[in-house]
Scaffold this active site. Structure first.
Site, PDB file in Angstrom:
ATOM      1  N   HIS A  92       6.209  -0.492   2.197  1.00 58.18           N
ATOM      2  CA  HIS A  92       4.982  -0.417   1.382  1.00 58.18           C
ATOM      3  C   HIS A  92       5.230  -1.098   0.049  1.00 58.18           C
ATOM      4  O   HIS A  92       6.357  -1.130  -0.461  1.00 58.18           O
ATOM      5  CB  HIS A  92       4.499   1.021   1.204  1.00 58.18           C
ATOM      6  CG  HIS A  92       5.417   1.943   0.470  1.00 58.18           C
ATOM      7  ND1 HIS A  92       5.421   2.073  -0.899  1.00 58.18           N
ATOM      8  CD2 HIS A  92       6.369   2.795   0.911  1.00 58.18           C
ATOM      9  CE1 HIS A  92       6.323   2.964  -1.269  1.00 58.18           C
ATOM     10  NE2 HIS A  92       6.921   3.423  -0.190  1.00 58.18           N
ATOM     11  N   ASP A  94       3.385  -0.479  -2.852  1.00 58.88           N
ATOM     12  CA  ASP A  94       2.997   0.272  -4.045  1.00 58.88           C
ATOM     13  C   ASP A  94       4.155   1.123  -4.546  1.00 58.88           C
ATOM     14  O   ASP A  94       5.107   1.417  -3.810  1.00 58.88           O
ATOM     15  CB  ASP A  94       1.769   1.143  -3.777  1.00 58.88           C
ATOM     16  CG  ASP A  94       2.005   2.195  -2.694  1.00 58.88           C
ATOM     17  OD1 ASP A  94       2.601   1.846  -1.657  1.00 58.88           O
ATOM     18  OD2 ASP A  94       1.605   3.359  -2.884  1.00 58.88           O
ATOM     19  N   ASP A 125      12.448   2.081  -3.435  1.00 62.64           N
ATOM     20  CA  ASP A 125      11.243   2.670  -2.840  1.00 62.64           C
ATOM     21  C   ASP A 125      10.002   1.937  -3.327  1.00 62.64           C
ATOM     22  O   ASP A 125       9.434   2.291  -4.331  1.00 62.64           O
ATOM     23  CB  ASP A 125      11.185   4.151  -3.227  1.00 62.64           C
ATOM     24  CG  ASP A 125      10.013   4.886  -2.615  1.00 62.64           C
ATOM     25  OD1 ASP A 125       9.450   4.408  -1.623  1.00 62.64           O
ATOM     26  OD2 ASP A 125       9.655   5.956  -3.148  1.00 62.64           O
ATOM     27  N   GLU A 159       0.893   4.054   0.017  1.00 64.19           N
ATOM     28  CA  GLU A 159       1.724   5.093   0.632  1.00 64.19           C
ATOM     29  C   GLU A 159       2.012   6.222  -0.336  1.00 64.19           C
ATOM     30  O   GLU A 159       2.066   7.397   0.061  1.00 64.19           O
ATOM     31  CB  GLU A 159       3.040   4.457   1.115  1.00 64.19           C
ATOM     32  CG  GLU A 159       3.906   5.371   1.978  1.00 64.19           C
ATOM     33  CD  GLU A 159       4.905   6.200   1.181  1.00 64.19           C
ATOM     34  OE1 GLU A 159       5.559   7.068   1.791  1.00 64.19           O
ATOM     35  OE2 GLU A 159       5.025   5.988  -0.047  1.00 64.19           O
ATOM     36  N   GLU A 160       2.198   5.908  -1.605  1.00 63.62           N
ATOM     37  CA  GLU A 160       2.602   6.909  -2.578  1.00 63.62           C
ATOM     38  C   GLU A 160       1.513   7.926  -2.884  1.00 63.62           C
ATOM     39  O   GLU A 160       1.783   8.964  -3.495  1.00 63.62           O
ATOM     40  CB  GLU A 160       3.059   6.236  -3.880  1.00 63.62           C
ATOM     41  CG  GLU A 160       4.292   5.349  -3.740  1.00 63.62           C
ATOM     42  CD  GLU A 160       5.566   6.121  -3.425  1.00 63.62           C
ATOM     43  OE1 GLU A 160       5.479   7.353  -3.248  1.00 63.62           O
ATOM     44  OE2 GLU A 160       6.635   5.493  -3.354  1.00 63.62           O
ATOM     45  N   ASP A 185      10.225   2.636   9.805  1.00 66.06           N
ATOM     46  CA  ASP A 185       9.738   2.674   8.426  1.00 66.06           C
ATOM     47  C   ASP A 185      10.887   3.071   7.503  1.00 66.06           C
ATOM     48  O   ASP A 185      12.012   3.310   7.945  1.00 66.06           O
ATOM     49  CB  ASP A 185       8.586   3.679   8.317  1.00 66.06           C
ATOM     50  CG  ASP A 185       7.749   3.519   7.053  1.00 66.06           C
ATOM     51  OD1 ASP A 185       7.996   2.577   6.278  1.00 66.06           O
ATOM     52  OD2 ASP A 185       6.834   4.338   6.844  1.00 66.06           O
ATOM     53  N   HIS A 429      11.695   7.760  -7.615  1.00 65.06           N
ATOM     54  CA  HIS A 429      10.589   8.459  -8.286  1.00 65.06           C
ATOM     55  C   HIS A 429      11.028   9.009  -9.644  1.00 65.06           C
ATOM     56  O   HIS A 429      10.287   9.774 -10.261  1.00 65.06           O
ATOM     57  CB  HIS A 429      10.022   9.603  -7.420  1.00 65.06           C
ATOM     58  CG  HIS A 429       9.199   9.143  -6.273  1.00 65.06           C
ATOM     59  ND1 HIS A 429       8.218   9.918  -5.686  1.00 65.06           N
ATOM     60  CD2 HIS A 429       9.204   7.985  -5.573  1.00 65.06           C
ATOM     61  CE1 HIS A 429       7.664   9.263  -4.681  1.00 65.06           C
ATOM     62  NE2 HIS A 429       8.251   8.080  -4.602  1.00 65.06           N
TER      63      HIS A 429
END
Length: 456
Positions: A92, A94, A125, A159-160, A185, A429
Site C-alpha cells: 500500500h 499510504d 510500512d 490501508e491505514e 501482502d 507508526h
C-alpha cells in the site's frame, strides 16, 4: 608560461544509490497520508506518487495492464505463460500521520540516506515493501522474463484507515473471474529478537490475522451544572464500566499457527524451553500459560484483546456531561466472533445503563494452509535469500488489506521480505522508521526468486 604543469585528471562522479534506494527516497518524500475524513486527504500527493512510480519503473507501467481502483489504488496485470494459478502481490502506498512532537533523528519525509539506511515514514510500512516488488518486476522485465503464471500487483491507497481500495481491487478481480492461487501482502518480516531466547531471526509469515472490531460504551443522564452534581452520573458509570473491563480477559488458548511457530523455533531455544516448544501440541495448555505470564505482547498471541482507546464527556470543566462515551478496540483471535466479544463486554460491564454499540465489525481471517505448495514456495524462497532465518507461520496481530482477499482466495499470506530489528519494528507508526539499504536489496532478491520460482 609555466611549463610541465598539467590539469589534474577529472574525477568520476561518485555512483548514486541503487535504483531501488533512489526510488524509495523519492516516494517517501511524498506525504501520502491517509485520513478517515476524505476531505483531509492531500490528493495531489497521491497523484504525484502515481507519477513518480511511473517515472521510476517505466517498463512496469508500459508492459503491464494498469487499472485504477478505489480512488488512488492501483491494480497491475503481468500476463504469464499460463493463467491457471495467478498470484497477487500486495502493498500500500499510504502512510499514517506524523507526530510532529516525536523526536525523529531525521525528517520523517526527508528520506535521508544516513549510515547505510533510508530514514522516513513508510520506509517499512509500506513503501519499502512496495518498492522491492516493483524493482523485482522491473529488473525481470529488463531481462525479458515472463512469469510462469499471471502476476497481479495490488497497491492500496487507504490501508491505514481500513479503506475501500482493496475492496475495489477484490471486486475487479472477481469481475474478471480471477481466483488467485495465493496472495502475498505485508505483515511478517525476517525478525530478529522475535521471541525470548531465540537468537536466530525468525521469518514469520502471517497465515491469518486478528479481526478488528470497534465498540462504543455509552452512558447517558441529565447532565447539568457542575456546582450541583448527583451521584452515579454518566461519567461515573462509564468509569466503573471501564475499570471492570480492564480487569476482564477473554479466554486464552494457543491456536494452531502459534503451536507450529514454536515447534519450528524449538531447536533454537535453551534447554528447558526447547522441550516445551518441541512438544507444543501436546503441552498446549502449559505453553498458553507461559505466554500469558511472559507479558502483554506474548499474551496477545493467545487471546482476543480489548483496549479502551478514546473517551468523550463534558464539553467544559463546569458542565456535568449528559453523555459519556468510551471507544473499545477489540482484536479478535481465531475462534472468537464479534458476538462473543460483545457478550463478553456486556458481562464485564454488568450495567444495563451503559450501552454497548458495534461501530465497525471485523472477524478474524480464515487460517491459510502451511502444509501446502504455496507456503512451501515462500519457505524455500526465504531459505535461499535468508539462510540464517527460521521460516514459520504466525497469527498476525494487526490488520492488512489482504483480509479482503480471503473472499476469493484460500491462501492469503502476510510477509515482507525485509530484515527488521526489534527497534525497527517498534518504529512502525512511531518515529525513526528506517530500512537498511542492504536489507532493501535483499527484499528485491527475494521477490525475484519468488517470481522465477513460480511453477508452470
Amino acid at each position: 608560461m609555466p611549463t610541465g604543469a598539467t590539469d589534474p585528471p577529472a574525477q568520476p562522479e561518485p555512483p548514486g544509490p541503487p535504483r531501488a534506494v533512489a526510488a524509495l527516497q523519492a516516494l517517501v518524500r511524498l506525504p501520502t497520508v491517509s485520513h478517515r475524513d476524505p476531505g483531509l486527504v492531500d490528493t495531489a500527493a497521491f497523484d504525484a506518487f502515481h507519477a513518480e512510480l511511473a517515472r521510476r519503473f517505466p517498463l512496469l507501467h508500459a508492459r503491464l495492464e494498469t487499472t485504477r481502483v478505489g480512488g488512488h489504488g492501483l491494480l497491475f496485470r503481468w500476463p504469464g505463460a499460463d493463467d491457471a494459478r495467478p498470484v497477487v502481490l500486495m502493498a500500500h502506498l499510504d502512510v499514517v500521520p506524523v507526530d510532529e512532537q516525536a523526536p525523529w533523528q531525521h525528517p520523517p519525509f526527508g528520506a535521508d540516506l544516513v549510515d547505510g539506511a533510508v530514514w522516513g515514514r513508510g520506509t517499512l510500512d509500506d513503501k519499502g515493501p512496495l518498492v522491492v516488488v516493483c524493482e523485482a518486476v522491473e529488473s525481470l522485465l529488463e531481462n525479458g522474463f515472463t512469469p510462469a503464471q499471471d502476476v497481479w500487483l495490488s497497491f492500496g491507497s487507504d490501508e491505514e484507515v481500513l479503506g475501500a481500495s482493496a475492496v475495489a481491487a477484490v471486486e475487479e478481480l472477481r469481475r474478471r473471474g480471477v481466483r488467485p492461487w495465493f496472495v502475498l501482502d505485508e505483515g511478517g518480516a525476517v525478525a530478529s529478537e522475535a521471541l525470548p531466547g531465540v537468537a536466530a531471526p525468525v521469518a514469520v509469515v502471517g497465515v491469518t490475522e486478528k479481526g478488528v472490531t470497534s465498540l462504543l460504551l455509552r452512558a447517558e443522564g441529565r447532565g447539568g451544572h457542575a456546582s450541583t452534581p448527583a451521584r452515579n452520573g454518566p461519567t461515573a458509570r462509564l468509569a466503573r464500566a471501564i475499570a471492570r473491563l480492564d480487569r476482564t480477559s477473554m479466554p486464552a488458548r494457543t491456536p494452531e499457527p502459534t503451536l507450529e511457530l514454536f515447534r519450528r523455533v524449538a531447536p533454537h531455544l535453551p534447554g528447558p524451553l526447547r522441550a516445551v516448544a518441541a512438544n507444543a501440541r501436546r503441552l498446549g495448555p502449559l505453553l498458553t500459560r507461559a505466554l500469558v505470564a511472559a507479558g502483554p505482547e506474548t499474551a496477545a498471541m493467545t487471546r482476543t484483546t480489548l483496549a479502551v482507546t478514546t473517551l468523550t464527556g463534558s464539553p467544559a470543566l463546569n458542565v456535568i456531561a449528559s453523555t459519556a462515551t468510551a471507544g473499545v478496540n477489540a482484536r479478535l483471535m481465531v475462534g472468537d466472533t464479534v458476538e462473543d466479544v460483545v457478550a463478553a463486554v456486556r458481562r464485564a460491564v454488568a450495567d444495563d445503563s451503559v450501552a454497548v454499540e458495534v461501530l465497525e465489525r471485523g472477524e478474524a481471517s480464515p487460517v491459510s494452509p502451511v502444509d501446502d505448495p504455496a507456503f512451501a514456495l515462500l519457505e524455500a524462497t526465504t531459505r535461499e535469500v535468508f539462510p540464517d532465518a527460521v521460516p514459520a507461520p504466525y497469527v498476525m496481530m494487526a490488520a492488512t488489506d489482504s483480509r479482503h482477499f480471503t473472499a476469493i482466495c484460500d491462501r492469503v499470506y502476510r510477509f515482507a521480505p525485509l530484515r527488521m530489528t526489534k527497534a525497527q519494528r517498534a518504529a512502525i507508526h512511531s518515529y525513526d522508521e528506517h530500512v537498511r539499504v542492504d536489507d532493501l536489496l535483499d527484499g528485491v532478491r527475494w521477490y525475484r526468486h519468488l517470481l522465477e520460482g513460480l511453477p508452470g
